[in-house]
Scaffold this motif. Sequence first.
Motif, PDB file in Angstrom:
ATOM      1  N   THR A 529       0.831  -1.208   0.000  1.00 58.35           N
ATOM      2  CA  THR A 529       0.000   0.000   0.000  1.00 58.35           C
ATOM      3  C   THR A 529       0.863   1.254   0.000  1.00 58.35           C
ATOM      4  O   THR A 529       0.563   2.236  -0.704  1.00 58.35           O
ATOM      5  N   ALA A 530       1.938   1.250   0.789  1.00 52.93           N
ATOM      6  CA  ALA A 530       2.829   2.416   0.835  1.00 52.93           C
ATOM      7  C   ALA A 530       3.431   2.686  -0.536  1.00 52.93           C
ATOM      8  O   ALA A 530       3.554   3.845  -0.968  1.00 52.93           O
ATOM      9  N   ARG A 531       3.798   1.642  -1.246  1.00 55.16           N
ATOM     10  CA  ARG A 531       4.374   1.820  -2.581  1.00 55.16           C
ATOM     11  C   ARG A 531       3.335   2.419  -3.540  1.00 55.16           C
ATOM     12  O   ARG A 531       3.647   3.332  -4.323  1.00 55.16           O
ATOM     13  N   ALA A 532       2.108   1.928  -3.454  1.00 56.09           N
ATOM     14  CA  ALA A 532       1.055   2.453  -4.333  1.00 56.09           C
ATOM     15  C   ALA A 532       0.756   3.918  -4.023  1.00 56.09           C
ATOM     16  O   ALA A 532       0.579   4.745  -4.932  1.00 56.09           O
ATOM     17  N   LEU A 533       0.701   4.268  -2.738  1.00 60.33           N
ATOM     18  CA  LEU A 533       0.454   5.659  -2.356  1.00 60.33           C
ATOM     19  C   LEU A 533       1.597   6.572  -2.776  1.00 60.33           C
ATOM     20  O   LEU A 533       1.385   7.703  -3.234  1.00 60.33           O
ATOM     21  N   ALA A 534       2.826   6.063  -2.611  1.00 59.55           N
ATOM     22  CA  ALA A 534       3.987   6.877  -2.966  1.00 59.55           C
ATOM     23  C   ALA A 534       4.048   7.146  -4.463  1.00 59.55           C
ATOM     24  O   ALA A 534       4.519   8.208  -4.897  1.00 59.55           O
ATOM     25  N   GLN A 535       3.585   6.196  -5.256  1.00 60.67           N
ATOM     26  CA  GLN A 535       3.560   6.417  -6.706  1.00 60.67           C
ATOM     27  C   GLN A 535       2.497   7.440  -7.098  1.00 60.67           C
ATOM     28  O   GLN A 535       2.655   8.185  -8.066  1.00 60.67           O
ATOM     29  N   ALA A 536       1.399   7.511  -6.322  1.00 58.06           N
ATOM     30  CA  ALA A 536       0.290   8.402  -6.657  1.00 58.06           C
ATOM     31  C   ALA A 536       0.464   9.815  -6.100  1.00 58.06           C
ATOM     32  O   ALA A 536      -0.067  10.775  -6.666  1.00 58.06           O
ATOM     33  N   PHE A 537       1.189   9.931  -4.979  1.00 58.17           N
ATOM     34  CA  PHE A 537       1.318  11.235  -4.321  1.00 58.17           C
ATOM     35  C   PHE A 537       2.801  11.598  -4.172  1.00 58.17           C
ATOM     36  O   PHE A 537       3.550  10.874  -3.515  1.00 58.17           O
ATOM     37  N   PRO A 538       3.221  12.738  -4.742  1.00 60.98           N
ATOM     38  CA  PRO A 538       4.640  13.122  -4.744  1.00 60.98           C
ATOM     39  C   PRO A 538       5.084  13.750  -3.431  1.00 60.98           C
ATOM     40  O   PRO A 538       5.583  14.885  -3.392  1.00 60.98           O
ATOM     41  N   GLY A 539       4.873  13.066  -2.336  1.00 60.53           N
ATOM     42  CA  GLY A 539       5.340  13.560  -1.050  1.00 60.53           C
ATOM     43  C   GLY A 539       4.249  13.570  -0.010  1.00 60.53           C
ATOM     44  O   GLY A 539       3.051  13.398  -0.293  1.00 60.53           O
TER      45      GLY A 539
END
Length: 682
Positions: A529-539
């Motif tokens: 989930t962290a990887r998916a969120l990090a790809q969608a939100f730049p920070g």
Amino acid sequence: MRSLLNRAAHAYYVLDAPLMEDAVYDRLYRELLELEQAHPALLSDDSPTQRVGGAPAEGFVSVRHRIPLLSLDNAFSVEELEAWYSRLLKVLDRTPAAGEPLPALPMVGELKIDGNALALSYEHGVLVRAATRGDGEQGEEITANVRTIQSVPLRLQLASPPPWLEVRGEALIPDPVFAAINRERAERGEALFANPRNACAGTLRQLDPKVVAARRLDFFAYTLHLPEDWQAGTETGDPLRPGSQWQSLQWLQSAGFRVNPNAALLSDLAAVEAFCATWEERRHELDYATDGVVLKLDDLRLQDEAGFTQKAPRWAIALKYAAEEAPSRLLRLEAQVGRTGAVTPVAIFEPVPLAGTTVSRATLHNADRLVELDLHSGDTIVVRKAGEIIPEVVRVLPELRPVGAQPLQLPHTCPECGSALVREDGEAATRCVNNGCPAILRGSLRHWVSKGALDVDGLGTKLIEQLVDRGLVRSIPDLYGLDAALLASLERMGEKSAANLMVALQASKQQPWHRQLYGLGIHHVGEVTARALAQAFPGVDALREAALSDPAPITAIHGIGAEIAQSLQQWFATPANEDLIQTLRQRGFALAPAPEEQAAAAVEPAEKPLAGLTFVLTGTLPTLSRSQAQARIEAAGGKVTGSVSKKTSYVVAGAEAGSKLAKAESLGVPVLDEAELLALLA
């Protein structure tokens, strides 16, 4: 204990409906045997230790065996195997003098097939009777059914057979056949068989031989008994009378029987132990079940010299594999506080060997699981390894519960800080909600430095406990305010270790944005989930804005729903977490993608060489850590999973690769070393 074991034996042998696994029965049986040996006055004629096996089932003709089918003594470790070997040497008057090596006694190693023992009787080369093992002295006559087994010869392939012959062996249903039987039963709406052994036992008791024939049983022969005065005629070309177990197996083959091809003639105890170790690893390659190795003294004259105990031959033993399940006695219940405040009950029990290791504790998940198990003080519990890794309590044996035992439950206050525990409506977890609880801080720190998060090498559990207990670290950012001199003064630390840890802490600031996000320990936000969120939100700022004002972009991500969005909203709305973000920034964390991450994310999927490929990592690679290899594969468009299947594209194997490598080879999945992986990435 006697009552429980007698009921279990009746269910297994008579009703074909086992109450417990073999490993559980074996351990309880051994415990009863040890009790009776320690207290002979407790021994009684109705004890299950005083007979070889269960009674024959009703509804079949009972026949007496010409030669009894005795059981084998069991060993459960190399140490017990060596003790048996020493006893055998003593019986044969071959015990070495002090300082001398053990004499070598050739042995035959055979796989212990997990099937149903049969006794076959031949007269003048023709099968006249087949019987189940029964109680060892008499069994059930099932000749018509056994005649349908293709690997059982109806007539011996001998020119001049002996006047009578007794053959012992194991009937079984191979795994592929068993799977097909259960598929057919499912299509007909019939109850499925629990396992191949039970299916085999039920099949042998069928009244209609046509049903038996349709289930395609198999048979391995492993023992023969001949008239004492019989010798093969030299002019017939028949095999000569065997003088050893190894020759007996060859004789059986010549007479037309199927013999297990994995038997081996072993020269000494070292070869015996190597054979056992090999098949404990390789047993899953077979298409039938085996739960151990049978070892027999090869020389038949020495077998006669060694003789028998009341129940078993002294010259043979079964070394059973480490149990998949085992019973143990509960010693106490402990409460463990995690990084989210969740309080987990932990069962502490008498140590038991399980799947290759010794275990003495298992988590029980939550209060509901305690109620479901109906756990009481002093209970006998059955433990297994979930996925052969994590110990878990499967069930309780209430038949062995001590009189007056009290039910167990979680405490009402936190065992670490004494705060009242809380359980919200609709939640399974019971929590400590005191943010200052030392257990929560220790858990948060362990999570932050773990391999999936910031991967800080050298900052283990013991050191974290020291830092928290001495008040040197009260939050995650405090780790980055430590100095080398202070660290070097701590227990088990020196100047070099402290210097290395300082380097590792500084290096952790360069970890990718998704690792930093995962390290924050937000409820429900795991590595994927962290990887998916990090790809969608730049920070972190963009993620905070979405969580607090408009969760739609979050729930639009594949695999992320309202529960995770709500957890993010609650986390970012907590003032202490906002303070954590600002302090981490002051310590040098961007909490956003580094420039190289942004460049990699901008690469079109078509430019990623591993797009659409699935990898499994196993073993230790020469230069890349597991997390580094995973990061490079994923940056190139590949996917890393934890288990091998036919859909796996490649297995990347390093030193000490385990069962995943063996499974890849069995499935024909390509295997790469590190150099080949790097070439693929290039």
